[in-house]
Scaffold this motif. Structure first.
Motif, PDB file in Angstrom:
ATOM      1  N   ILE A  86      -8.922 -51.148  -4.157  1.00 41.38           N
ATOM      2  CA  ILE A  86      -7.474 -51.337  -4.020  1.00 41.38           C
ATOM      3  C   ILE A  86      -6.758 -49.995  -4.058  1.00 41.38           C
ATOM      4  N   ALA A  87      -7.109 -49.171  -5.028  1.00 44.63           N
ATOM      5  CA  ALA A  87      -6.474 -47.859  -5.145  1.00 44.63           C
ATOM      6  C   ALA A  87      -6.725 -47.012  -3.903  1.00 44.63           C
ATOM      7  N   ALA A  92      -4.719 -44.554   1.089  1.00 50.08           N
ATOM      8  CA  ALA A  92      -4.911 -44.305   2.520  1.00 50.08           C
ATOM      9  C   ALA A  92      -3.719 -44.768   3.342  1.00 50.08           C
ATOM     10  N   LEU A  93      -3.133 -45.922   2.981  1.00 48.66           N
ATOM     11  CA  LEU A  93      -2.055 -46.485   3.786  1.00 48.66           C
ATOM     12  C   LEU A  93      -0.689 -45.925   3.434  1.00 48.66           C
ATOM     13  N   TYR A  94      -0.453 -45.687   2.144  1.00 47.25           N
ATOM     14  CA  TYR A  94       0.910 -45.375   1.703  1.00 47.25           C
ATOM     15  C   TYR A  94       1.046 -44.016   1.024  1.00 47.25           C
ATOM     16  N   GLY A  95      -0.080 -43.301   0.850  1.00 39.06           N
ATOM     17  CA  GLY A  95      -0.022 -41.933   0.366  1.00 39.06           C
ATOM     18  C   GLY A  95       0.289 -41.769  -1.106  1.00 39.06           C
ATOM     19  N   HIS A  96       0.093 -42.831  -1.897  1.00 42.19           N
ATOM     20  CA  HIS A  96       0.362 -42.735  -3.326  1.00 42.19           C
ATOM     21  C   HIS A  96      -0.917 -43.056  -4.097  1.00 42.19           C
ATOM     22  N   GLY A  97      -1.259 -42.218  -5.053  1.00 41.39           N
ATOM     23  CA  GLY A  97      -2.476 -42.421  -5.831  1.00 41.39           C
ATOM     24  C   GLY A  97      -2.222 -43.213  -7.098  1.00 41.39           C
ATOM     25  N   TYR A  98      -2.962 -44.319  -7.262  1.00 44.03           N
ATOM     26  CA  TYR A  98      -2.929 -45.105  -8.502  1.00 44.03           C
ATOM     27  C   TYR A  98      -4.294 -45.008  -9.164  1.00 44.03           C
ATOM     28  N   SER A  99      -4.309 -44.872 -10.478  1.00 39.80           N
ATOM     29  CA  SER A  99      -5.560 -44.829 -11.220  1.00 39.80           C
ATOM     30  C   SER A  99      -6.168 -46.223 -11.293  1.00 39.80           C
ATOM     31  N   PRO A 100      -7.399 -46.410 -10.807  1.00 37.93           N
ATOM     32  CA  PRO A 100      -8.038 -47.728 -10.937  1.00 37.93           C
ATOM     33  C   PRO A 100      -8.194 -48.154 -12.391  1.00 37.93           C
ATOM     34  N   ALA A 101      -8.334 -47.191 -13.276  1.00 34.96           N
ATOM     35  CA  ALA A 101      -8.567 -47.512 -14.685  1.00 34.96           C
ATOM     36  C   ALA A 101      -7.315 -48.014 -15.382  1.00 34.96           C
ATOM     37  N   THR A 102      -6.159 -47.427 -15.064  1.00 31.09           N
ATOM     38  CA  THR A 102      -4.959 -47.702 -15.863  1.00 31.09           C
ATOM     39  C   THR A 102      -3.771 -48.225 -15.067  1.00 31.09           C
ATOM     40  N   GLU A 103      -3.879 -48.299 -13.735  1.00 28.03           N
ATOM     41  CA  GLU A 103      -2.694 -48.628 -12.940  1.00 28.03           C
ATOM     42  C   GLU A 103      -2.910 -49.746 -11.913  1.00 28.03           C
ATOM     43  N   ILE A 104      -4.077 -50.371 -11.931  1.00 27.15           N
ATOM     44  CA  ILE A 104      -4.378 -51.494 -11.028  1.00 27.15           C
ATOM     45  C   ILE A 104      -4.907 -52.654 -11.873  1.00 27.15           C
ATOM     46  N   THR A 105      -4.374 -53.863 -11.644  1.00 29.20           N
ATOM     47  CA  THR A 105      -4.885 -55.060 -12.306  1.00 29.20           C
ATOM     48  C   THR A 105      -5.044 -56.170 -11.278  1.00 29.20           C
ATOM     49  N   GLU A 226       6.920 -50.660   4.836  1.00 28.32           N
ATOM     50  CA  GLU A 226       7.481 -49.641   3.952  1.00 28.32           C
ATOM     51  C   GLU A 226       7.282 -50.066   2.500  1.00 28.32           C
ATOM     52  N   SER A 227       6.082 -49.874   2.004  1.00 29.22           N
ATOM     53  CA  SER A 227       5.800 -50.189   0.604  1.00 29.22           C
ATOM     54  C   SER A 227       6.609 -49.288  -0.311  1.00 29.22           C
ATOM     55  N   VAL A 228       6.972 -49.815  -1.484  1.00 25.87           N
ATOM     56  CA  VAL A 228       7.642 -48.953  -2.459  1.00 25.87           C
ATOM     57  C   VAL A 228       6.747 -47.789  -2.857  1.00 25.87           C
ATOM     58  N   ALA A 229       5.437 -47.919  -2.635  1.00 25.34           N
ATOM     59  CA  ALA A 229       4.523 -46.829  -2.967  1.00 25.34           C
ATOM     60  C   ALA A 229       4.805 -45.581  -2.146  1.00 25.34           C
ATOM     61  N   ARG A 230       5.438 -45.723  -0.996  1.00 26.10           N
ATOM     62  CA  ARG A 230       5.745 -44.563  -0.143  1.00 26.10           C
ATOM     63  C   ARG A 230       6.883 -43.704  -0.717  1.00 26.10           C
ATOM     64  N   PHE A 231       7.650 -44.249  -1.650  1.00 32.37           N
ATOM     65  CA  PHE A 231       8.873 -43.601  -2.104  1.00 32.37           C
ATOM     66  C   PHE A 231       8.768 -43.275  -3.586  1.00 32.37           C
ATOM     67  N   PRO A 232       8.600 -41.997  -3.934  1.00 27.53           N
ATOM     68  CA  PRO A 232       8.324 -41.625  -5.333  1.00 27.53           C
ATOM     69  C   PRO A 232       9.325 -42.199  -6.330  1.00 27.53           C
ATOM     70  N   GLY A 233      10.611 -42.201  -5.960  1.00 26.75           N
ATOM     71  CA  GLY A 233      11.621 -42.707  -6.883  1.00 26.75           C
ATOM     72  C   GLY A 233      11.512 -44.186  -7.141  1.00 26.75           C
ATOM     73  N   LEU A 234      10.960 -44.927  -6.180  1.00 29.72           N
ATOM     74  CA  LEU A 234      10.722 -46.356  -6.373  1.00 29.72           C
ATOM     75  C   LEU A 234       9.371 -46.603  -7.036  1.00 29.72           C
TER      76      LEU A 234
END
Length: 396
Positions: A86-87, A92-105, A226-234
């Protein structure tokens, strides 16, 4: 036995009065219309689910996972391989890195994800903004958390966000706003400019965003999601919710996921672990295996755009409906004004009983039942199902 004891009258069993936390909630419109469609043998274009099967490879992966012994509890946030997949996809799609350990459920579908996010951050008395028409679980979820629902209408007819009205709805008590793009029920897709406007509007606030992105891979006409992941402030203030059921044609599996910054996810998991705790193990292993190939979700826009175009062309040729633009999701909305004087709800009942096609009134997605003469069809169906519905609708 004593005489006194023998003469006692047996107490009548009594069920205590339960009251209700959701006094305005009854049977959903989806259940009503699907039940009526089955009763009348109607073509069900109401409830949003495919009538075709998923890729056989995905079923093979589930079978293999069960045979390999993946049938016990997985880790509470989901198996590592799936969270890593998922991360990687989001990056790859939205350019934002999420930690699989602490930021994906991994969640038991998107509906569980949404209520869990709301319960994690909304406290009694907090206000939560919903943009109407909206998916029917949002409002009861907020009420169960003790929050106050603040309804802001999207622009009637176009269903675009009205930022003046959103800004006017923001108060010191506003805790969160729920946004949904691609949008159910209207099939509109937020633009980059609209997402940036939301980002700017919320920048001076501490308002959280719950971003319902379950139709993220169904955006048409070469537009992009346009995922919110594309926009740092969101991204910094958002819970992103998505659904494997929608993406892979397996809505009955009820598997979804949430991505959020670590502090938000820590609170989310506190609720998640005492809500469902964890999610179907063999399905998780199968999805992790299947996600290694991105082709299925990368080709999904073209797959559904072809169905949209088939259905829309048939409606334009065979009926007097006025078609609203379907930019994303798997829904087509139509204006019924040239066809009937009935209300949306009554028209959908009549259409199911007399014409044999089930649809959903948009008024069901408004708290006040706002009727703008628009109903929603689902085109996530086999071509023969769509053609059968078109033949019946031609009788209008």
């Amino acid at each position: 036995m004593s005489t006194v004891h023998a003469q006692l009258t047996p107490l009548t069993p009594r069920t205590p009065e339960v009251g209700t936390k959701l006094p305005s909630v009854g049977t959903t419109i989806f259940t009503v219309m699907s039940t009526l469609a089955a009763e009348k043998n109607a073509v069900n274009l109401g409830q949003g689910f495919p009538d075709f099967n998923c890729d056989p490879k995905l079923l093979e992966d589930v079978t293999a996972a069960m045979a390999a012994g993946h049938n016990q509890y997985p880790p509470m946030p989901g198996i590592p391989a799936l969270r890593e997949a998922i991360a990687a996809k989001i990056s790859a799609l939205y350019g934002h890195g999420y930690s699989p350990a602490t930021e994906i459920t991994v969640t038991a579908g998107a509906t569980q994800a949404i209520i869990t996010a709301i319960l994690a951050v909304v406290r009694p008395g907090d206000e939560v903004i919903v943009l109407e028409p909206c998916y029917d679980s949002y409002v009861p979820n907020i009420e169960l958390a003790g929050g106050s629902v603040v309804r802001v209408p999207l622009v009637p007819g176009t269903f675009r966000p009205d930022f003046d009205k959103i800004a006017a709805a923001l108060t010191p008590r506003t805790r969160a706003i729920i946004v949904n793009s691609p949008h159910n029920p209207s099939a509109t897709v937020w633009t980059e400019a609209e997402m940036r406007q939301l980002e700017d509007l919320l920048a001076p606030t501490d308002v959280f965003v719950i971003s319902d992105e379950v139709y993220e891979h169904m955006v048409f006409d070469s537009a992009r999601h346009e995922s919110v992941a594309r926009f740092p402030g969101l991204a910094a203030r958002s819970f992103i919710v998505s659904s494997f059921g929608k993406t892979y044609h397996v809505t009955g599996w009820k598997v979804g996921f949430v991505a959020a910054p670590a502090p938000l996810m820590a609170e989310f998991r506190k609720v998640h672990q005492f809500n469902v705790f964890t999610v179907n193990t063999p399905m998780q292993h199968a999805l992790a295996q299947y996600m290694a190939e991105p082709k299925p979700y990368l080709e999904l826009p073209a797959f559904y755009q072809r169905k949209r175009d088939l259905f829309a062309a048939g409606l334009a040729e065979k009926t007097r409906f006025k078609l609203l633009r379907s930019e994303g999701s798997y829904f087509q909305c139509v204006d019924i004004s040239a066809v009937s004087d009935l209300s949306e709800a009554d028209f959908c009942l009549w259409l199911t009983r007399e014409i044999g096609v089930a649809a959903i009134p948009l008024s069901a997605f408004y708290g006040n039942g706002f009727d703008q003469r628009v109903v929603r069809f689902c085109f996530a169906k086999k071509d023969e199902t769509l053609n059968a519905a078109l033949e019946r609708l031609a009788r209008l």
